[in-house]
Scaffold this motif. Sequence first.
Motif, mmCIF file in Angstrom:
data_model
loop_
_atom_site.group_PDB
_atom_site.id
_atom_site.type_symbol
_atom_site.label_atom_id
_atom_site.label_comp_id
_atom_site.label_asym_id
_atom_site.label_seq_id
_atom_site.Cartn_x
_atom_site.Cartn_y
_atom_site.Cartn_z
ATOM 1 N N PHE A 1 22.759 6.817 30.511
ATOM 2 C CA PHE A 1 21.678 7.772 30.289
ATOM 3 C C PHE A 1 20.540 7.535 31.280
ATOM 4 O O PHE A 1 20.006 8.480 31.874
ATOM 5 N N LEU B 1 26.612 10.736 26.559
ATOM 6 C CA LEU B 1 26.766 11.349 25.237
ATOM 7 C C LEU B 1 28.122 11.022 24.631
ATOM 8 O O LEU B 1 28.237 10.738 23.432
ATOM 9 N N TYR C 1 18.442 10.808 23.821
ATOM 10 C CA TYR C 1 19.240 11.713 24.648
ATOM 11 C C TYR C 1 18.745 13.159 24.533
ATOM 12 O O TYR C 1 18.671 13.893 25.526
#
Length: 589
Positions: A224, A232, A261
């Motif tokens: 990320f 994800l 996220y």
Amino acid sequence: MSKKSFFINHSIKSLYIGLILISFIGAVFFINPNEKTVEKKSKKKYQAIELDKLIEKADKYYDEEKLDSSYYFYNKVLPMYDPEIDYTKYVYTLSSMAEIQTLIGNFIESEELLTKTLPYLSKIKEPIYARNVYSNMGMNYYNTYDFENSLFYHTKALKLPGTPYKKAIVLNDIARVYMEQNRYDIAAEILEMLTARKIVYKREPLLSDYFYASLQNSLGVCYFNLKKPKALDLYLKSLATTLQGTNKFILLNNYKSLSDYYMENNPELALQYAKKSYETAREVNANSAKMELLAYLIKLSKGSELKKYTIDYIKLTDSVINSRKSARNQFTNIKYYSKINKDENLHLKAEKAENELKLQQHKTSNIISGVIITFILTLCIILSFYLSIKGRKQKNNAIQESETRISNKLRNELLNEVQNVLTYAKNNDLETADNKNELLESLEKIYSQTRNISKENSDIITDKRYSLTLKNMISTFKTTDTNVFTNGLTDINWIKIDKNKKIIIYRVIQELLVNMKKHSSATLAGVNFKVIKKNIIINYTDNGKGVNMNQVSKSGLQIIENRILNVKGEIQFESNPDNGFKISIKIPF
């Protein structure tokens, strides 16, 4: 080792010399060698059984998370081990005590306990003891933000023999350090290697699933931050595994990662995951996680929810401060009563040796003379050291009172900030962007102070790292508006300086800088160190607004003056309104 401990140990050593001499004379003239050997073996076996029972009790309390009771029994059994003979159990006991200190946030004290194990690790064949020591030291440095030393000790642990699972745990700890340093590319390489194949823990296979899920989540965090698309997918795979089990700690990290996220692209979904993570943290009562997640919820919430989470954050902050202070006091009491028990045992041993001596006096007049002389000399030595200890005890009490005052001062200042934020939240419209940003900045400041509360209240390091500790403390007072510089600090051989004097120097400089920051409006302050004729000379000066020494009460300066006079030092003040503030201190070696 403190000077108090130094003199107590020398007193005990002198007593032991007399007792050993008496025992030797008795052994030569009166005791049957065979009977003595049998008696010694019997006593040693009995003592070993009793010590094992105490360790089992301490382990049991640890498993039940009754840390205060567990620490009490470990601390009770520790002085009964001879580290030169029972080094394995001695290291195990110290390591266990250090783990408890880490769990309650006393990272510096934990490190001191672990340091005592280092001379004996090479004697122990099983690598698990050394690996635990190095890993715990690595975690202590991690929690005190000394990442280079954390990597150093985790690497030492990795080099020791061990199962693939044990090595994977250490590698994961190393990856966490790199992530904390924002070196996500290096951390990702380690985690990719670990997740390439599932490493099974044969004793408890379920732990393998949890560990693998944790690795996937950490790798997702790296991806990320590196803006890789697989983040994800890793988050969801980790969450799916965790939801099938009962490990809430990994679950709250899963939800938090998903909240991160979706923070920018889908704030509503990010808020849902943040709430789930917060509720999970409440289930396991993880205060640090709850505080971090409340900060997330404040950023994502609006209206009544925003105010609710803000008040919850402030209440939790106050609770953490009080609980940590209570834990420190609790463990201080345990060590204090342990010291009393140790002194009472030594007293009983001395009385027993004296009684045995009296029973042997009729054997020979020469032996009686030797015993009496030895006994008198021992008492004289004890009396001499007792008088020395008494004087130093008064100094140590004065220092302890001062340390307690500073600890309470830090806590009260933080509580005042908490109250100010609470008042601000109640009296202002938090829907306004400026008000909300100001509130978030205040909460971030409180959160940072709370994370470091254990470090601020920890004992001052007085070993070879003292100069670095002092320098770091001084550097914390530098701001964009105020420049603080030092000169000559590293030129002094601090190892030769008495521990109490180093503590007093640290606290005096700290108090001067606090007063400078709060009251003087100075833009420049300097602390100059030098040695002249076996005296440490410290000159402090700032360009603040100064004070009128004839009009201002000396109560604040009196505290500093008393500290210096307590170590037979000298101090001179010089200040006038609008003309800065100067102070000169001289402390003998």
